[in-house]
Design a protein around this motif. Structure first.
Motif, mmCIF file in Angstrom:
data_model
loop_
_atom_site.group_PDB
_atom_site.id
_atom_site.type_symbol
_atom_site.label_atom_id
_atom_site.label_comp_id
_atom_site.label_asym_id
_atom_site.label_seq_id
_atom_site.Cartn_x
_atom_site.Cartn_y
_atom_site.Cartn_z
ATOM 1 N N SER A 180 0.823 -1.274 -0.022
ATOM 2 C CA SER A 180 0.046 0.164 -0.044
ATOM 3 C C SER A 180 0.915 1.372 0.161
ATOM 4 C CB SER A 180 -0.911 0.003 1.392
ATOM 5 O OG SER A 180 -1.305 1.181 1.499
ATOM 6 N N ALA A 181 0.941 1.906 -0.918
ATOM 7 C CA ALA A 181 1.697 3.208 -1.306
ATOM 8 C C ALA A 181 1.618 4.240 0.052
ATOM 9 C CB ALA A 181 1.606 3.946 -2.442
ATOM 10 N N LYS A 182 0.457 4.362 0.607
ATOM 11 C CA LYS A 182 -0.122 5.424 1.497
ATOM 12 C C LYS A 182 0.325 4.705 3.051
ATOM 13 C CE LYS A 182 -3.871 7.511 3.785
ATOM 14 N NZ LYS A 182 -5.450 7.620 4.062
ATOM 15 N N VAL A 183 0.224 3.407 3.005
ATOM 16 C CA VAL A 183 0.581 2.899 4.564
ATOM 17 C C VAL A 183 2.178 2.655 4.494
ATOM 18 C CG1 VAL A 183 0.574 0.770 6.080
ATOM 19 C CG2 VAL A 183 -1.563 1.957 4.840
ATOM 20 N N ARG B 174 4.329 4.368 2.990
ATOM 21 C CA ARG B 174 5.189 5.549 3.047
ATOM 22 C C ARG B 174 5.111 6.013 4.505
ATOM 23 N NH1 ARG B 174 7.454 9.411 1.045
ATOM 24 N NH2 ARG B 174 7.349 8.635 -1.290
ATOM 25 N N ALA B 175 3.819 5.766 5.383
ATOM 26 C CA ALA B 175 3.756 6.179 6.378
ATOM 27 C C ALA B 175 4.625 5.486 7.547
ATOM 28 C CB ALA B 175 2.329 6.279 7.042
ATOM 29 N N GLN C 255 -0.099 0.066 11.641
ATOM 30 C CA GLN C 255 -0.930 0.625 10.511
ATOM 31 C C GLN C 255 -1.010 -0.547 9.606
ATOM 32 O OE1 GLN C 255 -0.122 4.587 9.028
ATOM 33 N NE2 GLN C 255 1.775 4.510 10.590
#
Length: 141
Positions: free
Chosen positions: A81-84, A86-87, A126
């Protein structure tokens, strides 16, 4: 109908031990893999690879001198997941060791289970939440 195995179980090998979360699936292996694929794609994620680990183990057993049947079937879905990602990597770039993420489906002794590994406390929770949501959706929770 479909029930969650409440406790994480410890899986060990000679090299390491890792916690994982297992969830019973009330249905066939093929239905479970379809449900997992649908749940991952439904999150807007792209499956990078599906490892047909059960087939590989069955195919190579004799080559390595074994007659042990480990699984009736086992597939592992790899994705990110790009979003997760990255976080968790902004929080600690060394969280890269946990990527890509995996959800697996196994059939053993007539029982189908869906699961994922358990991740360390902190930012990696996450990822744990993402994977737990995918598994819950796949098993109809």
């Amino acid at each position: 109908m479909k029930k969650l195995l409440a406790a994480a179980v410890l899986v060990s090998s000679p090299a390491f031990a890792q916690d994982m979360v297992l969830t019973d699936y009330d249905g066939s292996f093929d239905d479970a893999t379809f449900a997992v694929e649908s749940a991952i794609v439904g999150q807007g994620l792209v499956i990078d690879y599906v490892s047909h680990t059960g087939e590989m183990l069955a195919r190579t057993a004799a080559d390595v001198g074994s007659d042990v049947k480990i699984f009736e079937a086992a597939d592992i879905f790899l994705f990110c997941s790009a979003k997760v990602s990255r976080a968790v990597m902004e929080a600690d770039p060394m969280n890269i060791v946990h990527c890509p993420y995996t959800v697996y489906v196994i059939e053993k002794d007539g029982k189908v289970e869906v699961g994922h590994r358990s991740y360390p406390e902190g930012p990696m929770q996450q990822v744990e939440e993402l994977l737990s949501g995918i598994v819950a959706e796949a098993v109809g929770e």
